[in-house]
Design an enzyme around this catalytic site. Structure first.
Site, PDB file in Angstrom:
ATOM      1  N   GLY A  18      -0.281  -4.622  -2.967  1.00  0.00           N
ATOM      2  CA  GLY A  18      -0.248  -5.079  -4.344  1.00  0.00           C
ATOM      3  C   GLY A  18       1.104  -5.664  -4.716  1.00  0.00           C
ATOM      4  CG  HIS A  45      -4.946   2.096  -4.761  1.00  0.00           C
ATOM      5  ND1 HIS A  45      -4.536   2.954  -5.755  1.00  0.00           N
ATOM      6  CD2 HIS A  45      -3.880   1.928  -3.938  1.00  0.00           C
ATOM      7  CE1 HIS A  45      -3.287   3.314  -5.533  1.00  0.00           C
ATOM      8  NE2 HIS A  45      -2.860   2.699  -4.450  1.00  0.00           N
ATOM      9  CG  LEU A  48      -6.988   5.941  -3.577  1.00  0.00           C
ATOM     10  CD1 LEU A  48      -8.193   5.592  -2.712  1.00  0.00           C
ATOM     11  CD2 LEU A  48      -5.748   5.208  -3.086  1.00  0.00           C
ATOM     12  CE  LYS A  53       2.811  -0.120  -8.927  1.00  0.00           C
ATOM     13  NZ  LYS A  53       4.175   0.436  -8.623  1.00  0.00           N
ATOM     14  N   GLY A  85      -2.562   7.504  -1.633  1.00  0.00           N
ATOM     15  CA  GLY A  85      -3.535   8.262  -2.405  1.00  0.00           C
ATOM     16  C   GLY A  85      -3.345   8.094  -3.898  1.00  0.00           C
ATOM     17  CD  GLU A 119     -11.158   0.713 -11.170  1.00  0.00           C
ATOM     18  OE1 GLU A 119     -11.626  -0.384 -10.777  1.00  0.00           O
ATOM     19  OE2 GLU A 119     -11.686   1.808 -10.891  1.00  0.00           O
ATOM     20  CB  VAL A 150      -4.848  -4.162 -11.187  1.00  0.00           C
ATOM     21  CG1 VAL A 150      -5.944  -3.779 -12.184  1.00  0.00           C
ATOM     22  CG2 VAL A 150      -5.454  -4.976 -10.035  1.00  0.00           C
ATOM     23  CB  SER A 168      -0.104   6.908  -7.903  1.00  0.00           C
ATOM     24  OG  SER A 168      -0.985   6.138  -7.108  1.00  0.00           O
TER      25      SER A 168
END
Length: 285
Positions: A150, A37, A33, A152, A31, A35, A179, A189
């Site tokens: 992702g 995601h 969320l 990251k 959750g 960009e 991103v 998040s």
């Protein structure tokens, strides 16, 4: 867009589509969320016939002194993002749907061994056991053709790929690029917890990674010198506190002694009370 709360209903949705030959792409999330995601959702929609997003803050991957209660939750906003991104189904189970109350009678854990003993695994004992267990559950429940993660969380992607390989799971893991904000900060998040001053200081992660990358591209092959330059930059930021920093093999995650070919620069930094991670893959010229 369907909102699904139970394991039984999620299985019914996915199995029904798969009987019709529909391919499913899953984006597992906790959750809050953003960009990043949205980019994963876009990739899932392009690669598969139907897309699903799971939203579940997994208690198993948080230690007793970590930020489970503080972890950002914004379900209404998350659902709006999923709706606007064209998601077909959102799986939003309660904790008691995924685990028995107080974890009584839950005796099974999925563990990837060597890859989890360093970096995040060392700084957050038990973290990866929670990650691999919940990922295994989600892949069993949804049975997606592809699952999207992702870059990251680089170590996590390597661990999940090993999990799928070792257990012969019938899901392809797709890793998409990190991103970033215009100043280089990786979308996360946990960025929501940063004060304006901390948000400015947090750019030190990408600045350190970029500095390491430029040194390698300029011909530096000494890992000690690359790490020393990155470390100096981080410690020069008053609000930053370095947790770990490494130059590693991008496949095995073993630390390397000298830079040859492709390496991954990994780091974790505390900015105030928020712990942020980031990475860059670099190829020596």
């Amino acid at each position: 867009m369907r909102r699904i709360q139970t394991v039984h209903a999620m299985r019914s949705w996915s199995r029904g589509l798969q009987r019709e030959g529909v391919t499913i792409g899953l984006v597992p999330t906790m959750g809050a969320l953003h960009e990043g995601h949205r980019s994963l959702i876009r990739a899932a929609r392009l690669a598969c016939d139907a897309s699903a997003v799971s939203i579940f803050v997994n208690p198993l991957q948080f230690g007793p002194l970590e930020d489970f209660d503080r972890y950002p939750r914004s379900l209404a906003q998350d659902l709006r993002l999923c709706q606007s991104a064209g998601v077909d189904a959102v799986f939003i189970p309660r904790a008691q749907e995924m685990y028995p109350p107080d974890f009584e009678d839950f005796e099974t854990a999925v563990s990837v061994q060597r890859l989890t003993r360093r970096y995040e695994g060392l700084s957050r004992p038990g973290h990866f056991g929670g990650v691999t267990t919940v990922v295994m559950k989600l892949l069993n429940i949804v049975r997606p053709d592809k699952a999207f993660f992702g870059q990251k969380d680089y170590q996590q992607t390597v661990v999940v790929e090993q999990l799928v390989k070792d257990l012969n799971l019938d899901t392809e893991i797709v890793v998409r690029p990190t991103v970033r904000e215009t100043d280089g900060l990786a979308l996360s998040s946990r960025n929501r917890h940063l004060s304006p001053e901390e948000r400015k200081a947090a750019t030190v992660l990408y600045r350190a990674l970029s500095d390491g990358r430029e040194l390698i591209r300029a011909g530096e092959r000494s890992v000690k010198k690359v790490e020393a330059a990155m470390t100096r930059l981080i410690w020069a930021e008053p609000l930053a506190r370095l947790d770990y920093l490494a130059v590693a093999d991008p496949i095995t995650l073993d630390e390397v002694r000298s830079v040859r070919g492709r390496v991954v620069l990994l780091l974790a930094v505390w900015i105030g009370k928020s712990r942020l991670i980031d990475n860059l893959i670099v190829t020596a010229r």
